[in-house]
Write a protein that holds these residues in place. Structure first.
Motif, PDB file in Angstrom:
ATOM      1  N   ALA B  47      -6.012  -0.982   2.125  1.00 21.82           N
ATOM      2  CA  ALA B  47      -4.708  -1.390   2.818  1.00 21.82           C
ATOM      3  C   ALA B  47      -3.910  -0.164   3.026  1.00 21.82           C
ATOM      4  CB  ALA B  47      -3.834  -2.190   1.560  1.00 21.82           C
ATOM      5  N   THR B  48      -2.952  -0.203   3.854  1.00 16.99           N
ATOM      6  CA  THR B  48      -2.005   0.719   4.110  1.00 16.99           C
ATOM      7  C   THR B  48      -0.665   0.521   3.345  1.00 16.99           C
ATOM      8  OG1 THR B  48      -2.810   0.795   6.524  1.00 16.99           O
ATOM      9  CG2 THR B  48      -0.637   1.771   5.945  1.00 16.99           C
ATOM     10  N   ALA B  49      -0.214   1.554   2.469  1.00 19.76           N
ATOM     11  CA  ALA B  49       0.864   1.383   1.761  1.00 19.76           C
ATOM     12  C   ALA B  49       2.150   1.675   2.785  1.00 19.76           C
ATOM     13  CB  ALA B  49       0.626   2.269   0.637  1.00 19.76           C
ATOM     14  N   ASN B  50       2.757   0.646   2.633  1.00 22.71           N
ATOM     15  CA  ASN B  50       4.073   0.975   3.370  1.00 22.71           C
ATOM     16  C   ASN B  50       5.566   1.078   2.610  1.00 22.71           C
ATOM     17  OD1 ASN B  50       2.747   0.316   5.926  1.00 22.71           O
ATOM     18  ND2 ASN B  50       2.774  -1.698   5.441  1.00 22.71           N
ATOM     19  N   GLN B  51       6.205   2.143   2.889  1.00 17.15           N
ATOM     20  CA  GLN B  51       7.190   2.443   2.081  1.00 17.15           C
ATOM     21  C   GLN B  51       8.396   1.467   2.163  1.00 17.15           C
ATOM     22  OE1 GLN B  51      10.310   4.612   2.925  1.00 17.15           O
ATOM     23  NE2 GLN B  51      11.130   4.407   0.768  1.00 17.15           N
ATOM     24  N   GLY B  52       8.766   1.023   1.095  1.00 20.57           N
ATOM     25  CA  GLY B  52       9.914  -0.050   1.294  1.00 20.57           C
ATOM     26  C   GLY B  52       9.470  -1.536   1.619  1.00 20.57           C
ATOM     27  N   GLU B  54       5.702  -4.561   1.890  1.00 18.08           N
ATOM     28  CA  GLU B  54       4.579  -5.097   1.600  1.00 18.08           C
ATOM     29  C   GLU B  54       3.730  -4.177   2.189  1.00 18.08           C
ATOM     30  OE1 GLU B  54       4.177  -9.090   0.435  1.00 18.08           O
ATOM     31  OE2 GLU B  54       2.671  -9.233   1.909  1.00 18.08           O
ATOM     32  N   ALA B  55       2.538  -3.967   1.538  1.00 17.34           N
ATOM     33  CA  ALA B  55       1.432  -3.423   2.016  1.00 17.34           C
ATOM     34  C   ALA B  55       0.584  -4.122   3.064  1.00 17.34           C
ATOM     35  CB  ALA B  55       0.166  -2.772   1.015  1.00 17.34           C
ATOM     36  N   THR B  56      -0.064  -3.411   4.064  1.00 15.74           N
ATOM     37  CA  THR B  56      -0.863  -4.021   4.910  1.00 15.74           C
ATOM     38  C   THR B  56      -2.464  -3.882   4.586  1.00 15.74           C
ATOM     39  OG1 THR B  56       0.702  -3.387   6.751  1.00 15.74           O
ATOM     40  CG2 THR B  56      -1.233  -4.335   7.577  1.00 15.74           C
ATOM     41  N   TYR B  57      -2.911  -5.203   4.201  1.00 17.84           N
ATOM     42  CA  TYR B  57      -4.347  -5.355   3.826  1.00 17.84           C
ATOM     43  C   TYR B  57      -5.214  -5.677   5.185  1.00 17.84           C
ATOM     44  CZ  TYR B  57      -2.122  -5.451  -0.738  1.00 17.84           C
ATOM     45  OH  TYR B  57      -1.516  -5.245  -1.835  1.00 17.84           O
ATOM     46  N   VAL B  62      -6.882  -8.826  -0.803  1.00 14.11           N
ATOM     47  CA  VAL B  62      -5.614  -9.468  -0.869  1.00 14.11           C
ATOM     48  C   VAL B  62      -4.898  -9.002  -1.984  1.00 14.11           C
ATOM     49  CG1 VAL B  62      -6.862 -11.512  -0.002  1.00 14.11           C
ATOM     50  CG2 VAL B  62      -6.863 -11.149  -2.521  1.00 14.11           C
ATOM     51  N   ILE B  63      -3.517  -9.253  -1.551  1.00 13.37           N
ATOM     52  CA  ILE B  63      -2.476  -8.728  -2.410  1.00 13.37           C
ATOM     53  C   ILE B  63      -2.503  -9.092  -3.888  1.00 13.37           C
ATOM     54  CG2 ILE B  63      -0.859 -10.459  -1.920  1.00 13.37           C
ATOM     55  CD1 ILE B  63       1.444  -8.333  -2.061  1.00 13.37           C
ATOM     56  N   ASP B  64      -3.035 -10.409  -4.158  1.00 15.39           N
ATOM     57  CA  ASP B  64      -3.249 -10.748  -5.820  1.00 15.39           C
ATOM     58  C   ASP B  64      -4.246 -10.190  -6.231  1.00 15.39           C
ATOM     59  OD1 ASP B  64      -2.694 -14.241  -4.906  1.00 15.39           O
ATOM     60  OD2 ASP B  64      -1.360 -12.613  -5.114  1.00 15.39           O
ATOM     61  N   SER B  76       2.285   6.482  -4.272  1.00 16.47           N
ATOM     62  CA  SER B  76       1.927   5.092  -4.385  1.00 16.47           C
ATOM     63  C   SER B  76       1.095   4.848  -5.646  1.00 16.47           C
ATOM     64  CB  SER B  76       1.132   4.938  -3.250  1.00 16.47           C
ATOM     65  OG  SER B  76       0.534   3.457  -2.998  1.00 16.47           O
ATOM     66  N   THR B  77       1.139   3.329  -6.040  1.00 16.43           N
ATOM     67  CA  THR B  77       0.234   2.642  -6.961  1.00 16.43           C
ATOM     68  C   THR B  77      -0.672   2.029  -6.251  1.00 16.43           C
ATOM     69  OG1 THR B  77       1.560   1.134  -7.758  1.00 16.43           O
ATOM     70  CG2 THR B  77       1.721   3.509  -8.665  1.00 16.43           C
ATOM     71  N   LEU B  78      -1.878   1.551  -6.802  1.00 17.04           N
ATOM     72  CA  LEU B  78      -2.719   0.423  -6.595  1.00 17.04           C
ATOM     73  C   LEU B  78      -3.354  -0.036  -7.902  1.00 17.04           C
ATOM     74  CD1 LEU B  78      -4.990  -1.014  -4.649  1.00 17.04           C
ATOM     75  CD2 LEU B  78      -6.629   0.743  -5.476  1.00 17.04           C
TER      76      LEU B  78
END
Lengths: 111, 115
Positions: B47-52, B54-57, B62-64, B76-78
């Protein structure tokens, strides 16, 4: 999406020989092609890259060539040394800083 | 290039638990990404971590399962949630340094083993 094929999967050379690793890509919109070296237990290190407006780029013993028409690019290492032994990955961009990687080539340079 | 630090460098976790991996950069960067490298395999973008926001997966993630945070331009955290042995991989943080930049630099990675 982008698909990157990389060959060979393993490459063994004698110290001092040259090594060539080849990659092909599928998306004609890709315009940035980096090469990474990954040593055991470490993250990938960017060693050289080329953009689509250039056909060849050199940095000391390392060179990369790009053929946009054929959609392939290659890494050339001359005068190989044992410390060149590592896994090398090619990649192509799918967007800003987003990369699709090849499957990697394990290079072994024997003294 | 930016200096990228990941914590932890490695961990062994029990199945069913979760692990949060941190990525700290020594300068502000526009783009931050998370990749997975399964044993002996290539790198796959999670995914791409977007500041401020939701991330783009990427497809297949998936986000869950992989919640991501990016509270500012240097961190950033994963999280790998409800882990199974199939999640055993190296997880890598990557950064792109500017708008329109294509160069990507990687941290040292977090080697995760799930038992």
């Amino acid at each position: 999406g982008e698909n990157v094929e990389q060959h060979p999967s393993t490459l063994s050379v004698q110290e001092g020989d040259s090594a060539v690793i080849k990659c092909t890509y599928s998306d004609s919109a890709s315009n940035y092609f980096p090469w990474y070296k990954q040593e055991l237990g470490k993250g990938p290190q960017l060693i050289i890259d080329i953009r689509s407006n250039v056909g060849e780029k050199k940095d000391q013993r390392i060179a990369v060539t790009l053929n946009k028409t054929a959609k392939h690019f290659s890494l050339h290492i001359t005068e190989t040394q044992p410390e060149d032994s590592a896994v090398y990955f090619c990649a192509a961009n799918s967007g800003y800083s987003t990369l699709t990687f090849g499957k990697g080539t394990m290079l072994l340079v024997s003294p | 290039s930016a200096v990228i630090s990941q914590k932890p460098s490695r961990d062994i976790c029990q199945r069913g638990t979760s692990l949060t991996i941190q990525c700290q950069v020594d300068s502000q960067v526009t783009m931050m990404f998370w990749y997975r490298q399964q044993p002996g395999q290539s790198l796959t973008l999670i995914a791409t971590a977007n500041q401020g926001s939701e991330a783009t997966y990427e497809s297949g993630f998936v986000i869950d399962k992989f919640p991501i945070s990016r509270p500012n331009l240097t961190f950033s955290t994963l999280t790998v949630s409800n882990m199974s042995p199939e999640d055993s991989s190296i997880y890598l943080c990557s950064v792109g340094e500017g708008v329109g930049s294509t160069e990507a630099f990687f941290g040292q990675g977090t080697r995760l083993t799930v038992v």
